[in-house]
Scaffold this motif. Structure first.
Motif, PDB file in Angstrom:
ATOM      1  N   ALA B 315       1.041  -1.191   0.066  1.00 26.60           N
ATOM      2  CA  ALA B 315      -0.015   0.365   0.080  1.00 26.60           C
ATOM      3  C   ALA B 315       0.753   1.322   0.224  1.00 26.60           C
ATOM      4  O   ALA B 315       0.349   2.531   0.106  1.00 26.60           O
ATOM      5  CB  ALA B 315      -0.964   0.182   1.473  1.00 26.60           C
ATOM      6  N   GLN B 317       3.453   4.183  -1.161  1.00 31.77           N
ATOM      7  CA  GLN B 317       3.645   4.570  -2.540  1.00 31.77           C
ATOM      8  C   GLN B 317       4.628   5.899  -2.513  1.00 31.77           C
ATOM      9  O   GLN B 317       4.753   5.980  -3.584  1.00 31.77           O
ATOM     10  CB  GLN B 317       2.230   5.343  -3.222  1.00 31.77           C
ATOM     11  N   LEU B 326       3.004  10.544  -8.022  1.00 36.32           N
ATOM     12  CA  LEU B 326       2.074  10.933  -6.971  1.00 36.32           C
ATOM     13  C   LEU B 326       2.467  12.343  -5.732  1.00 36.32           C
ATOM     14  O   LEU B 326       3.714  12.556  -5.792  1.00 36.32           O
ATOM     15  CB  LEU B 326       1.815   9.941  -6.322  1.00 36.32           C
ATOM     16  N   GLN B 330      -1.423  11.832  -1.600  1.00 37.61           N
ATOM     17  CA  GLN B 330      -2.469  11.001  -2.335  1.00 37.61           C
ATOM     18  C   GLN B 330      -1.730   9.883  -2.017  1.00 37.61           C
ATOM     19  O   GLN B 330      -2.634   8.728  -2.861  1.00 37.61           O
ATOM     20  CB  GLN B 330      -2.628  11.388  -4.433  1.00 37.61           C
ATOM     21  N   CYS B 331      -0.973   9.586  -1.516  1.00 36.44           N
ATOM     22  CA  CYS B 331      -0.680   8.179  -0.417  1.00 36.44           C
ATOM     23  C   CYS B 331      -1.581   7.857  -0.001  1.00 36.44           C
ATOM     24  O   CYS B 331      -1.923   8.335   0.659  1.00 36.44           O
ATOM     25  CB  CYS B 331       0.651   8.258  -0.380  1.00 36.44           C
ATOM     26  N   LYS B 332      -2.112   6.381  -0.101  1.00 38.24           N
ATOM     27  CA  LYS B 332      -3.114   5.849   0.735  1.00 38.24           C
ATOM     28  C   LYS B 332      -3.157   5.638   2.023  1.00 38.24           C
ATOM     29  O   LYS B 332      -3.896   5.864   3.221  1.00 38.24           O
ATOM     30  CB  LYS B 332      -4.163   4.139  -0.152  1.00 38.24           C
ATOM     31  N   LEU B 333      -2.148   5.844   2.432  1.00 37.87           N
ATOM     32  CA  LEU B 333      -1.639   5.178   4.171  1.00 37.87           C
ATOM     33  C   LEU B 333      -0.701   6.960   4.617  1.00 37.87           C
ATOM     34  O   LEU B 333      -0.512   7.358   5.418  1.00 37.87           O
ATOM     35  CB  LEU B 333       0.270   4.797   4.150  1.00 37.87           C
ATOM     36  N   ARG B 336      -2.868   8.906   7.845  1.00 41.41           N
ATOM     37  CA  ARG B 336      -3.346   7.366   8.595  1.00 41.41           C
ATOM     38  C   ARG B 336      -1.900   6.822   9.456  1.00 41.41           C
ATOM     39  O   ARG B 336      -1.033   7.170  10.582  1.00 41.41           O
ATOM     40  CB  ARG B 336      -3.516   6.919   7.497  1.00 41.41           C
ATOM     41  N   GLU B 337      -1.642   5.769   8.319  1.00 37.36           N
ATOM     42  CA  GLU B 337      -0.898   4.144   9.117  1.00 37.36           C
ATOM     43  C   GLU B 337       0.429   5.154   8.619  1.00 37.36           C
ATOM     44  O   GLU B 337       1.080   5.042   9.134  1.00 37.36           O
ATOM     45  CB  GLU B 337      -0.741   2.958   7.779  1.00 37.36           C
ATOM     46  N   CYS B 355       6.970  13.603   2.043  1.00 34.42           N
ATOM     47  CA  CYS B 355       5.952  13.443   2.868  1.00 34.42           C
ATOM     48  C   CYS B 355       6.070  13.836   4.071  1.00 34.42           C
ATOM     49  O   CYS B 355       4.885  14.560   5.182  1.00 34.42           O
ATOM     50  CB  CYS B 355       5.944  11.825   3.466  1.00 34.42           C
TER      51      CYS B 355
END
Ligand code: SF4
Lengths: 99, 375
Positions: B315, B317, B326, B330-333, B336-337, B355
């Protein structure tokens, strides 16, 4: 980690002049001059420091030159607008001082 | 002159931002890549994006040495640290980078002898002060840092310090830029060239970017006015249909680079045939290893290095973010994680990782420039 900071040499130290006491933002630190010996750094010189080593001498003349260019940025544009106001815009060349 | 405040002058920042708005063609969308992680950090820290018109997009490049290091290399380094007689030394940035079984900091908490150093020279001094231990320096960095490692190794050899070695993860910037340009999903109009790397390599090595790839590149400093001036210079080139290497950072970067630093690098290092980069894969001739003359100080020759290869969590990215395909959010994590407190990828650890920079500054927007009108 690629951070590099400017500092001013207070005193050159070491047997081979390969160390210096450098003032970095008011704090005095020992900095390695080993990569800059060709430049013969002396007290009063500004250097860029990275991971304890002086990487480069900072040129005050170039810094002043840069600031002068930046100061003129808007003024050049104002001059162009001023000249265009006269209705002679065909005279304005690339450098804004007439083509 | 203090070389800091002068390059943050609000009146000049306003001027430069006005000039950018005047030069940018509203009908065009510009994508400028800042190669260097130090630039990424400065852009977020000073809120420079707010000063640019919305059609100028800054794309973050691969120039964060901590971020491009594959996890396997960290695992390899830590496996040597776990030997009882070894002191593992590294820069502070490495401490929270996750390996498969934890970060160096977590290893330290479990009793492994891991210490932060500010300079490779400190690691050498530590070896001299601890003759019954082996001090290993986990070296990372581009050409900015490699000369300091090289000079330290030359001294270790000269003074015959036998209990010191370097685990070299030094990488070179040009092959990374080439990989970005070769990447099919990438469209970049021009480059904000790395400032500190260029104090060493100079400006000539970028010639092919202008001549063969037909992209302007401006070697740039790290203060707000440096970055804004470099955008002005790139726009001027594009408007005049020129493609050149320009040096915005003349006060620090000599066109020819630092010969003594290049000489030290050439004395100690040679190119590896290939090296794995996180997100970019294997890139040939993109990293440095110690020459045979320095085998006695080469961690990879003194110890059995497992040569671990790990794939990043699916997951995550990081690869796409590293290539600029990206945006961090836009990274799904993202957020959050993956947060700076619990990083999944290295881009969330290093202050130069996009990030971490995005997380720390973007939503706060508490920049020194916040009193200026937004673009
Ligand atoms: S948010 Fe975390 S996992 Fe996602 S790209 Fe950034 S560092 Fe990698």
């Amino acid at each position: 980690m690629c951070l590099a900071i400017p500092g001013m040499i207070v005193e050159v130290l070491g047997e081979n002049s390969d160390l210096a006491l450098v003032d970095v933002l008011g704090v005095r630190r020992k900095v390695d001059l080993g990569l800059l010996l060709d430049e013969h750094p002396t007290a009063g010189d500004w250097v860029l420091i990275h991971v304890g080593f002086a990487m480069s001498k900072i040129s005050e003349a170039d810094a002043k030159d840069q600031l002068r260019l930046l100061t003129e940025l808007g003024e050049q544009q104002a001059a162009i607008e001023e000249v265009q106001g006269y209705g002679v815009d065909f005279l304005v060349g690339e450098n804004g001082r007439g083509g | 002159m203090q070389f800091v405040d002068e390059f943050r002058r609000p009146d000049l920042i306003t001027k430069a931002a006005d000039e950018i708005r005047r030069l940018a063609d509203p009908a065009r969308h510009y994508r400028f890549m800042e190669v260097c992680g130090g630039h990424t950090h400065a852009i977020y820290r000073f809120g420079l994006k707010d000063l640019l018109p919305s059609n100028i997009e800054l794309v973050h490049g691969p120039g964060c040495p901590v971020c491009v290091l594959p996890m396997g290399r960290i695992d390899d380094g830590l496996s040597i640290a776990e030997r009882g007689d070894v002191i593992f030394t590294a820069f502070g940035d490495m401490m929270r980078v996750p390996g498969t079984h934890g970060s160096p900091l977590e290893y330290k908490a479990r009793g492994t002898d891991i210490r932060i150093v500010y300079s490779p020279a400190d690691a050498l001094r530590m070896a001299q002060a601890n003759p019954d231990k082996h001090v290993m320096f986990f070296a990372i960095g581009f050409e900015t840092t490699a000369p300091s490692t090289a000079l330290t190794l030359m001294r270790a050899k000269k003074e015959n310090v036998r209990n010191f070695s370097v685990f070299s993860n030094h990488v070179t910037i040009i092959p990374a830029i080439r990989a970005i340009l070769d990447s099919p999903d990438m469209r970049i109009d021009a480059f904000i060239g790395p400032g500190h790397v260029s104090t060493v390599i100079g400006c000539r090595p970028y010639g092919w970017i202008a001549n063969n790839e037909s992209k302007p590149i401006v070697v740039t400093g790290f203060e707000p006015l440096d970055l804004l001036q470099s955008v002005v210079m790139l726009l001027r080139q594009l408007n005049a249909n020129e493609r050149r290497v320009e040096n915005q950072y003349k006060r620090v970067v000599p066109w020819e680079g630092n010969r003594a630093a290049l000489k030290a690098m050439a004395e100690v290092f040679e190119l590896r045939p290939y090296f794995e980069w996180r997100g970019l894969g294997f890139i040939s001739q993109s990293a440095l290893r110690l020459r045979e003359d320095y085998a006695d100080w080469d961690t990879e020759k003194r110890f059995l290095v497992p040569g671990v290869r790990v794939t990043d969590p699916k997951a995550a990215q990081c690869g796409e973010v590293l290539k600029g395909v990206l945006k961090p959010a836009q990274c799904k994590l993202f957020g959050r994680e993956c947060t700076p407190e619990h990083p999944v990828g290295a881009l969330m650890v290093s202050s130069e990782g996009s990030c971490a920079a995005y997380y720390s500054y973007e939503h706060r927007k508490a920049s020194v420039l916040s009193h200026l009108p937004a673009a």
